[in-house]
Write a protein that holds these residues in place. Sequence first.
Motif, PDB file in Angstrom:
ATOM      1  N   LYS A 201       2.440   5.476   9.199  1.00  0.00           N
ATOM      2  CA  LYS A 201       3.488   6.304   8.605  1.00  0.00           C
ATOM      3  C   LYS A 201       3.688   7.579   9.398  1.00  0.00           C
ATOM      4  O   LYS A 201       4.813   8.004   9.651  1.00  0.00           O
ATOM      5  CB  LYS A 201       3.125   6.627   7.152  1.00  0.00           C
ATOM      6  N   ARG A 202       2.574   8.215   9.773  1.00  0.00           N
ATOM      7  CA  ARG A 202       2.670   9.470  10.525  1.00  0.00           C
ATOM      8  C   ARG A 202       3.360   9.278  11.869  1.00  0.00           C
ATOM      9  O   ARG A 202       4.019  10.187  12.375  1.00  0.00           O
ATOM     10  CB  ARG A 202       1.274  10.051  10.738  1.00  0.00           C
ATOM     11  N   SER A 203       3.190   8.100  12.462  1.00  0.00           N
ATOM     12  CA  SER A 203       3.814   7.843  13.761  1.00  0.00           C
ATOM     13  C   SER A 203       5.286   7.466  13.632  1.00  0.00           C
ATOM     14  O   SER A 203       5.963   7.266  14.635  1.00  0.00           O
ATOM     15  CB  SER A 203       3.057   6.743  14.499  1.00  0.00           C
ATOM     16  N   GLY A 204       5.772   7.344  12.380  1.00  0.00           N
ATOM     17  CA  GLY A 204       7.174   7.042  12.162  1.00  0.00           C
ATOM     18  C   GLY A 204       7.506   5.565  12.131  1.00  0.00           C
ATOM     19  O   GLY A 204       8.688   5.202  12.215  1.00  0.00           O
ATOM     20  N   MET A 205       6.502   4.704  11.988  1.00  0.00           N
ATOM     21  CA  MET A 205       6.777   3.271  11.941  1.00  0.00           C
ATOM     22  C   MET A 205       7.619   2.933  10.710  1.00  0.00           C
ATOM     23  O   MET A 205       7.361   3.410   9.601  1.00  0.00           O
ATOM     24  CB  MET A 205       5.471   2.478  11.921  1.00  0.00           C
ATOM     25  N   ALA A 206       8.615   2.099  10.907  1.00  0.00           N
ATOM     26  CA  ALA A 206       9.508   1.706   9.821  1.00  0.00           C
ATOM     27  C   ALA A 206       8.771   0.856   8.796  1.00  0.00           C
ATOM     28  O   ALA A 206       7.850   0.100   9.126  1.00  0.00           O
ATOM     29  CB  ALA A 206      10.706   0.945  10.383  1.00  0.00           C
ATOM     30  N   ARG A 207       9.198   0.968   7.539  1.00  0.00           N
ATOM     31  CA  ARG A 207       8.546   0.218   6.455  1.00  0.00           C
ATOM     32  C   ARG A 207       8.528  -1.298   6.699  1.00  0.00           C
ATOM     33  O   ARG A 207       7.499  -1.937   6.469  1.00  0.00           O
ATOM     34  CB  ARG A 207       9.238   0.535   5.128  1.00  0.00           C
ATOM     35  N   PRO A 208       9.628  -1.914   7.182  1.00  0.00           N
ATOM     36  CA  PRO A 208       9.562  -3.361   7.429  1.00  0.00           C
ATOM     37  C   PRO A 208       8.485  -3.751   8.445  1.00  0.00           C
ATOM     38  O   PRO A 208       7.845  -4.801   8.303  1.00  0.00           O
ATOM     39  CB  PRO A 208      10.964  -3.687   7.955  1.00  0.00           C
ATOM     40  N   GLU A 209       8.273  -2.901   9.469  1.00  0.00           N
ATOM     41  CA  GLU A 209       7.230  -3.207  10.449  1.00  0.00           C
ATOM     42  C   GLU A 209       5.840  -3.118   9.824  1.00  0.00           C
ATOM     43  O   GLU A 209       4.949  -3.913  10.151  1.00  0.00           O
ATOM     44  CB  GLU A 209       7.341  -2.257  11.642  1.00  0.00           C
ATOM     45  N   ILE A 210       5.645  -2.150   8.939  1.00  0.00           N
ATOM     46  CA  ILE A 210       4.357  -2.059   8.248  1.00  0.00           C
ATOM     47  C   ILE A 210       4.116  -3.326   7.423  1.00  0.00           C
ATOM     48  O   ILE A 210       3.013  -3.892   7.428  1.00  0.00           O
ATOM     49  CB  ILE A 210       4.307  -0.802   7.362  1.00  0.00           C
ATOM     50  N   HIS A 211       5.137  -3.804   6.745  1.00  0.00           N
ATOM     51  CA  HIS A 211       4.995  -5.037   5.962  1.00  0.00           C
ATOM     52  C   HIS A 211       4.724  -6.233   6.877  1.00  0.00           C
ATOM     53  O   HIS A 211       3.901  -7.105   6.559  1.00  0.00           O
ATOM     54  CB  HIS A 211       6.248  -5.278   5.122  1.00  0.00           C
ATOM     55  N   ASN A 212       5.420  -6.293   8.007  1.00  0.00           N
ATOM     56  CA  ASN A 212       5.171  -7.381   8.956  1.00  0.00           C
ATOM     57  C   ASN A 212       3.713  -7.398   9.387  1.00  0.00           C
ATOM     58  O   ASN A 212       3.068  -8.464   9.432  1.00  0.00           O
ATOM     59  CB  ASN A 212       6.067  -7.220  10.194  1.00  0.00           C
ATOM     60  N   LEU A 213       3.184  -6.226   9.730  1.00  0.00           N
ATOM     61  CA  LEU A 213       1.790  -6.153  10.169  1.00  0.00           C
ATOM     62  C   LEU A 213       0.828  -6.532   9.060  1.00  0.00           C
ATOM     63  O   LEU A 213      -0.174  -7.218   9.298  1.00  0.00           O
ATOM     64  CB  LEU A 213       1.472  -4.734  10.655  1.00  0.00           C
ATOM     65  N   ARG A 214       1.108  -6.091   7.854  1.00  0.00           N
ATOM     66  CA  ARG A 214       0.220  -6.410   6.735  1.00  0.00           C
ATOM     67  C   ARG A 214       0.088  -7.924   6.569  1.00  0.00           C
ATOM     68  O   ARG A 214      -1.017  -8.466   6.463  1.00  0.00           O
ATOM     69  CB  ARG A 214       0.753  -5.768   5.455  1.00  0.00           C
ATOM     70  N   HIS A 215       1.213  -8.619   6.574  1.00  0.00           N
ATOM     71  CA  HIS A 215       1.170 -10.074   6.396  1.00  0.00           C
ATOM     72  C   HIS A 215       0.611 -10.774   7.635  1.00  0.00           C
ATOM     73  O   HIS A 215      -0.101 -11.778   7.522  1.00  0.00           O
ATOM     74  CB  HIS A 215       2.568 -10.586   6.061  1.00  0.00           C
ATOM     75  N   ALA A 216       0.917 -10.232   8.810  1.00  0.00           N
ATOM     76  CA  ALA A 216       0.394 -10.832  10.043  1.00  0.00           C
ATOM     77  C   ALA A 216      -1.122 -10.767  10.096  1.00  0.00           C
ATOM     78  O   ALA A 216      -1.800 -11.728  10.482  1.00  0.00           O
ATOM     79  CB  ALA A 216       1.003 -10.134  11.259  1.00  0.00           C
ATOM     80  N   VAL A 217      -1.691  -9.631   9.694  1.00  0.00           N
ATOM     81  CA  VAL A 217      -3.147  -9.492   9.707  1.00  0.00           C
ATOM     82  C   VAL A 217      -3.796 -10.419   8.687  1.00  0.00           C
ATOM     83  O   VAL A 217      -4.847 -11.012   8.942  1.00  0.00           O
ATOM     84  CB  VAL A 217      -3.534  -8.014   9.477  1.00  0.00           C
ATOM     85  N   ARG A 218      -3.189 -10.572   7.544  1.00  0.00           N
ATOM     86  CA  ARG A 218      -3.723 -11.516   6.561  1.00  0.00           C
ATOM     87  C   ARG A 218      -3.739 -12.942   7.121  1.00  0.00           C
ATOM     88  O   ARG A 218      -4.699 -13.689   6.918  1.00  0.00           O
ATOM     89  CB  ARG A 218      -2.901 -11.452   5.277  1.00  0.00           C
ATOM     90  N   MET A 219      -2.667 -13.313   7.812  1.00  0.00           N
ATOM     91  CA  MET A 219      -2.646 -14.632   8.440  1.00  0.00           C
ATOM     92  C   MET A 219      -3.723 -14.766   9.506  1.00  0.00           C
ATOM     93  O   MET A 219      -4.442 -15.767   9.575  1.00  0.00           O
ATOM     94  CB  MET A 219      -1.277 -14.891   9.081  1.00  0.00           C
ATOM     95  N   LEU A 220      -3.840 -13.727  10.312  1.00  0.00           N
ATOM     96  CA  LEU A 220      -4.733 -13.776  11.468  1.00  0.00           C
ATOM     97  C   LEU A 220      -6.188 -13.950  11.058  1.00  0.00           C
ATOM     98  O   LEU A 220      -6.954 -14.661  11.721  1.00  0.00           O
ATOM     99  CB  LEU A 220      -4.555 -12.496  12.284  1.00  0.00           C
ATOM    100  N   PHE A 221      -6.584 -13.344   9.967  1.00  0.00           N
ATOM    101  CA  PHE A 221      -7.990 -13.335   9.571  1.00  0.00           C
ATOM    102  C   PHE A 221      -8.254 -14.149   8.303  1.00  0.00           C
ATOM    103  O   PHE A 221      -9.186 -13.840   7.555  1.00  0.00           O
ATOM    104  CB  PHE A 221      -8.459 -11.894   9.376  1.00  0.00           C
ATOM    105  N   ASP A 222      -7.474 -15.209   8.074  1.00  0.00           N
ATOM    106  CA  ASP A 222      -7.674 -15.977   6.841  1.00  0.00           C
ATOM    107  C   ASP A 222      -8.788 -17.015   6.937  1.00  0.00           C
ATOM    108  O   ASP A 222      -9.128 -17.673   5.975  1.00  0.00           O
ATOM    109  CB  ASP A 222      -6.372 -16.642   6.408  1.00  0.00           C
ATOM    110  N   ARG A 223      -9.362 -17.195   8.135  1.00  0.00           N
ATOM    111  CA  ARG A 223     -10.531 -18.049   8.398  1.00  0.00           C
ATOM    112  C   ARG A 223     -10.279 -19.548   8.234  1.00  0.00           C
ATOM    113  O   ARG A 223     -11.217 -20.330   8.261  1.00  0.00           O
ATOM    114  CB  ARG A 223     -11.721 -17.635   7.513  1.00  0.00           C
ATOM    115  N   THR A 224      -9.030 -19.952   8.069  1.00  0.00           N
ATOM    116  CA  THR A 224      -8.769 -21.389   8.090  1.00  0.00           C
ATOM    117  C   THR A 224      -8.762 -21.918   9.520  1.00  0.00           C
ATOM    118  O   THR A 224      -8.946 -23.113   9.738  1.00  0.00           O
ATOM    119  CB  THR A 224      -7.409 -21.706   7.440  1.00  0.00           C
TER     120      THR A 224
END
Length: 277
Positions: A201-224
Motif C-alpha cells: 500500500k505504501r508503495s502505491g500498488m493498486a488494489r487489484p494487484e494486491i488481490h492478484n498477489l494474494r490469490h497467486a500466493v495461495r495457489m503457489l503454496f497450496d502443497r498439491t
Amino acid sequence: MFATRIHPTSIVEQGALIGNNVNIGPFCHIGSEVVIGDDVELLSHVVIMGPTTVGSGSKIYPNAVLGGDPQNTKHKGGRTTLLIGKNCVIREGVTMHRGTDGSRGMTTVGDNCMFLAYAHVAHDCVIGDNVTFSNNVMIGGHVSIGNNVIIGGGAGIHQFVRVGHHAFIGGLAALASDLVPYGMAIGNHAYLGGLNIIGMKRSGMARPEIHNLRHAVRMLFDRTKSIKSRADDVRAAYPQSAAVADLIDFITTDTKRAYCTPPLDSAIEISDSDENS
C-alpha cells in the motif's frame, strides 16, 4: 561549486577522490582508493577503506566502518570493491565489506537505503534501492535483497539467500530460505506468514494487484504440487499482472536455497483487513 570541509584531525590518504560540498568531521580515516561523491557528510570517527565508492548525498554516522576486507577464508587478497548508492543513511557502528576475489568481487548497495545502528552487510551482497535495515540486522555473504525491502531489528539472513522486492522480514527473524517478492517472513527460523500488505500500500500498488498477489500466493503454496511446478499455473492464471510476473520470475530463477514457506500445519494467513485492501 561548494568547498569541501575536512576536519584537521581527520586523515584523507593521497589518491582518495572527494567530491564537492563534502563535510568530513573529526577523527575520520579515508583510504587512498576511496571515492566520495558530492554532498556527502561524515559526522565523525568514520573509517572508509579499500576501493569503496560512496554515492552523492549520503550521510554516515560515527564508528561506521565501510569497505573492510571480506570475512571469507577463500578471499586471497585480490582487489575487490564496495559500491554504495546515492542518498543513503548509514548509522552508528554499521559495517559493510567488499566482495571476494573468488566470487562476484563486489558488494553493491542501491540508492536511498537506510542502515540503522550496528547493521552488517557481508561480502558479495546485492542490495536494491529504498531498502531499510533496522538495528542489528545481519546478512551473510552473497545475499540478494530486492527493492523496497524492510528488515526488522535483530534479524539475520543466511548466506546466498534471496529476498524479493517489497518483502518484509520481522524483528529477530532468522531467514535461511529464499523469500518471495511481497512476502512477509517471521519467526526463528523464519516462515512465510503472509504478504507485506502495508508495504504494498505504501508503495502505491493498486488494489487489484494486491488481490492478484494474494490469490497467486495461495495457489503457489497450496502443497498439491511443488512450488516450481505450480509457478506455470499461477503465471497462466494472471497473465496481465506485473506483480505476479515478478513473483514467478523470482521462483523460476536458479537458487542455492529452498523457499521460505508457510508452516506445514497451516496455509497462508491473511487477515480480514487485508482482504478488504
